[in-house]
Motif scaffolding. Structure first.
Motif, PDB file in Angstrom:
ATOM      1  N   GLN A 229       0.831  -1.207   0.000  1.00  0.00           N
ATOM      2  CA  GLN A 229       0.000   0.000   0.000  1.00  0.00           C
ATOM      3  C   GLN A 229       0.861   1.250   0.000  1.00  0.00           C
ATOM      4  O   GLN A 229       0.580   2.217  -0.725  1.00  0.00           O
ATOM      5  CB  GLN A 229      -0.922   0.005   1.222  1.00  0.00           C
ATOM      6  N   THR A 232       2.442   1.568  -3.513  1.00  0.00           N
ATOM      7  CA  THR A 232       1.434   1.980  -4.496  1.00  0.00           C
ATOM      8  C   THR A 232       1.134   3.467  -4.384  1.00  0.00           C
ATOM      9  O   THR A 232       1.096   4.187  -5.387  1.00  0.00           O
ATOM     10  CB  THR A 232       0.135   1.171  -4.299  1.00  0.00           C
ATOM     11  N   ASN A 233       0.928   3.947  -3.153  1.00  0.00           N
ATOM     12  CA  ASN A 233       0.660   5.368  -2.956  1.00  0.00           C
ATOM     13  C   ASN A 233       1.847   6.224  -3.349  1.00  0.00           C
ATOM     14  O   ASN A 233       1.682   7.286  -3.964  1.00  0.00           O
ATOM     15  CB  ASN A 233       0.281   5.638  -1.499  1.00  0.00           C
ATOM     16  N   LYS A 236       2.005   6.169  -7.188  1.00  0.00           N
ATOM     17  CA  LYS A 236       0.806   6.753  -7.799  1.00  0.00           C
ATOM     18  C   LYS A 236       0.775   8.269  -7.667  1.00  0.00           C
ATOM     19  O   LYS A 236       0.298   8.969  -8.564  1.00  0.00           O
ATOM     20  CB  LYS A 236      -0.427   6.134  -7.146  1.00  0.00           C
ATOM     21  N   TYR A 237       1.307   8.784  -6.538  1.00  0.00           N
ATOM     22  CA  TYR A 237       1.273  10.228  -6.313  1.00  0.00           C
ATOM     23  C   TYR A 237       2.610  10.899  -6.591  1.00  0.00           C
ATOM     24  O   TYR A 237       2.865  12.003  -6.111  1.00  0.00           O
ATOM     25  CB  TYR A 237       0.810  10.519  -4.886  1.00  0.00           C
ATOM     26  N   THR A 281     -10.476  10.168   1.071  1.00  0.00           N
ATOM     27  CA  THR A 281      -9.611  10.260  -0.114  1.00  0.00           C
ATOM     28  C   THR A 281      -8.817  11.559  -0.149  1.00  0.00           C
ATOM     29  O   THR A 281      -7.702  11.591  -0.661  1.00  0.00           O
ATOM     30  CB  THR A 281     -10.432  10.140  -1.404  1.00  0.00           C
ATOM     31  N   ASN A 284      -5.647  14.653  -2.755  1.00  0.00           N
ATOM     32  CA  ASN A 284      -4.870  13.821  -3.682  1.00  0.00           C
ATOM     33  C   ASN A 284      -5.725  12.742  -4.328  1.00  0.00           C
ATOM     34  O   ASN A 284      -5.571  12.429  -5.510  1.00  0.00           O
ATOM     35  CB  ASN A 284      -3.684  13.182  -2.960  1.00  0.00           C
ATOM     36  N   GLY A 285      -6.628  12.139  -3.551  1.00  0.00           N
ATOM     37  CA  GLY A 285      -7.494  11.108  -4.096  1.00  0.00           C
ATOM     38  C   GLY A 285      -8.402  11.653  -5.179  1.00  0.00           C
ATOM     39  O   GLY A 285      -8.688  10.973  -6.170  1.00  0.00           O
ATOM     40  N   SER A 291      -8.640   6.578  -5.884  1.00  0.00           N
ATOM     41  CA  SER A 291      -8.492   6.215  -4.482  1.00  0.00           C
ATOM     42  C   SER A 291      -9.805   5.729  -3.888  1.00  0.00           C
ATOM     43  O   SER A 291     -10.866   6.305  -4.129  1.00  0.00           O
ATOM     44  CB  SER A 291      -7.986   7.428  -3.686  1.00  0.00           C
ATOM     45  N   GLY A 295      -6.799   2.127   1.678  1.00  0.00           N
ATOM     46  CA  GLY A 295      -5.436   1.604   1.775  1.00  0.00           C
ATOM     47  C   GLY A 295      -4.758   1.927   3.094  1.00  0.00           C
ATOM     48  O   GLY A 295      -4.309   1.030   3.815  1.00  0.00           O
ATOM     49  N   LEU A 296      -4.689   3.202   3.430  1.00  0.00           N
ATOM     50  CA  LEU A 296      -4.025   3.613   4.664  1.00  0.00           C
ATOM     51  C   LEU A 296      -4.868   3.266   5.894  1.00  0.00           C
ATOM     52  O   LEU A 296      -4.327   3.039   6.974  1.00  0.00           O
ATOM     53  CB  LEU A 296      -3.723   5.115   4.636  1.00  0.00           C
ATOM     54  N   THR A 320       6.246  12.269   0.918  1.00  0.00           N
ATOM     55  CA  THR A 320       5.639  11.673   2.114  1.00  0.00           C
ATOM     56  C   THR A 320       6.571  10.618   2.692  1.00  0.00           C
ATOM     57  O   THR A 320       7.228   9.886   1.941  1.00  0.00           O
ATOM     58  CB  THR A 320       4.277  11.034   1.769  1.00  0.00           C
TER      59      THR A 320
END
Length: 329
Positions: A229, A232-233, A236-237, A281, A284-285, A291, A295-296, A320
């Motif tokens: 997770q 992926t984040n 993805k970001y 979300t 960013n989501g 999103s 996940g988090l 992050t």
């Protein structure tokens, strides 16, 4: 009549005791030779009168309670009415009220859990329409099939399906948990390899700096999901190509510290405290539209159950940092 029958059943022992008491008095007078029969009869009559008076008074005091428990309530308010007059029944009613509060809390927790599953499934099914639509368009193309694009959409669906399965299993987490000493570097390498196509597609690169000797007490399957997770984040970001995701570990006196840091867009300060809430979300989501906000949330839940501490730090425009603290002896 139902209350009277219940009362008699409840006090049948007293009736038998009084019968034995009368018999005992008769035996005493028999041993005494029945020299004064009138006194014996008088004693028996007085005993019976006092006993009947006691039982009647006791029934009157408890009548309302017996009627309540023998009559089927139409609403919960009917069952929870306080009309007891004796200490025993007052305590019983207090116990019922406390029991009802516990029941309400359990029902609310169950409802929230079912609602979370339903909402998540609805979101996931809605999001799976996108990769399915892309695959359908690719298949309709008369030209050569773009296998790379197909694989990207398949990977997206696999990641979504894994999240759904983990969300379903978290309610029976203890049954599926197996804590053992795991090589942290091996765990990270496996997680990175599982997401290598994601790294390649976004042109973001992993940088692993973890000592091979570091061993952490955890569940490898659940921990790999958490790391997945984070990865992926992070990818993805990260919208700029050529950026890196740094995966490192430090050893302190009390913890083994796993750090996963990216060079992405970062999380706004207003969202930082809420990113571990279910279905949140944030800004960013909404930018990516992919999103689920789970996940988090799942990562935090799993860390809590495994006894690991999760710390999230972020700065907009700089990236992050996800930190997991493992206890070690």
């Amino acid at each position: 009549m139902a209350s009277v029958r219940l009362y008699l059943k409840d006090n049948i022992s007293i009736v038998f005791f009084e019968i034995l008491l009368v018999l005992f008095i008769l035996v005493l007078y028999w041993l005494d030779g029945f020299r004064n029969v009138d006194t014996a009869v008088y004693s028996i009559v007085i005993t019976l009168i006092l006993t009947c008076t006691y039982l009647c008074a006791r029934y009157i005091m408890r009548q309302s309670f017996y009627k309540k428990v023998t009559r089927m309530p139409k609403t919960m308010e009917d069952a929870l009415q306080k009309n007891a007059k004796t200490p025993e029944h007052m305590q019983t009613e207090e116990f019922i009220h406390i029991l009802y509060k516990i029941y309400q809390l359990e029902v609310q927790a169950l409802y929230a859990k079912q609602n979370r599953h339903l909402q998540f499934m609805n979101q996931w099914v809605h999001q799976m329409k996108t990769p399915l639509a892309v695959l359908e368009l690719l298949l309709q193309d008369n030209g050569e099939l773009d296998k790379k694009s197909v694989q990207e959409e398949v990977d997206r669906m696999k990641r979504g399906l894994e999240t759904v399965l983990m969300n379903a299993r978290i309610d029976t987490f203890e049954e599926d948990m197996k804590i053992e000493q795991v090589s942290l570097r091996q765990l990270i390498v496996e997680a990175v390899n599982e997401h290598k196509r994601l790294f390649i597609a976004h042109r973001v690169y992993p940088n692993i700096a973890i000592d091979e000797t570091l061993m952490v007490p955890t569940d490898s399957k659940w921990m790999k999901f958490i790391i997945g997770q984070f990865i992926t984040n992070a990818v993805k970001y990260t919208f700029e190509e050529g950026k890196k995701v740094y995966l490192s570990a430090e050893l302190t006196d009390a913890h083994i510290v796993l750090i996963i840091r990216d060079e992405g867009i970062g999380i706004p300060a207003s969202d930082l405290k809420r990113v571990t809430r279910a279905f949140f979300t944030g800004e960013n989501g909404r930018k990516t539209g992919e999103s689920t906000g789970m996940g988090l949330y799942l990562a935090q839940e799993i860390c809590d159950k495994l006894g690991h501490q999760l710390i999230i730090e972020s700065e907009v425009g700089k990236g992050t940092k996800m930190t997991v603290l493992f206890h070690h002896s």
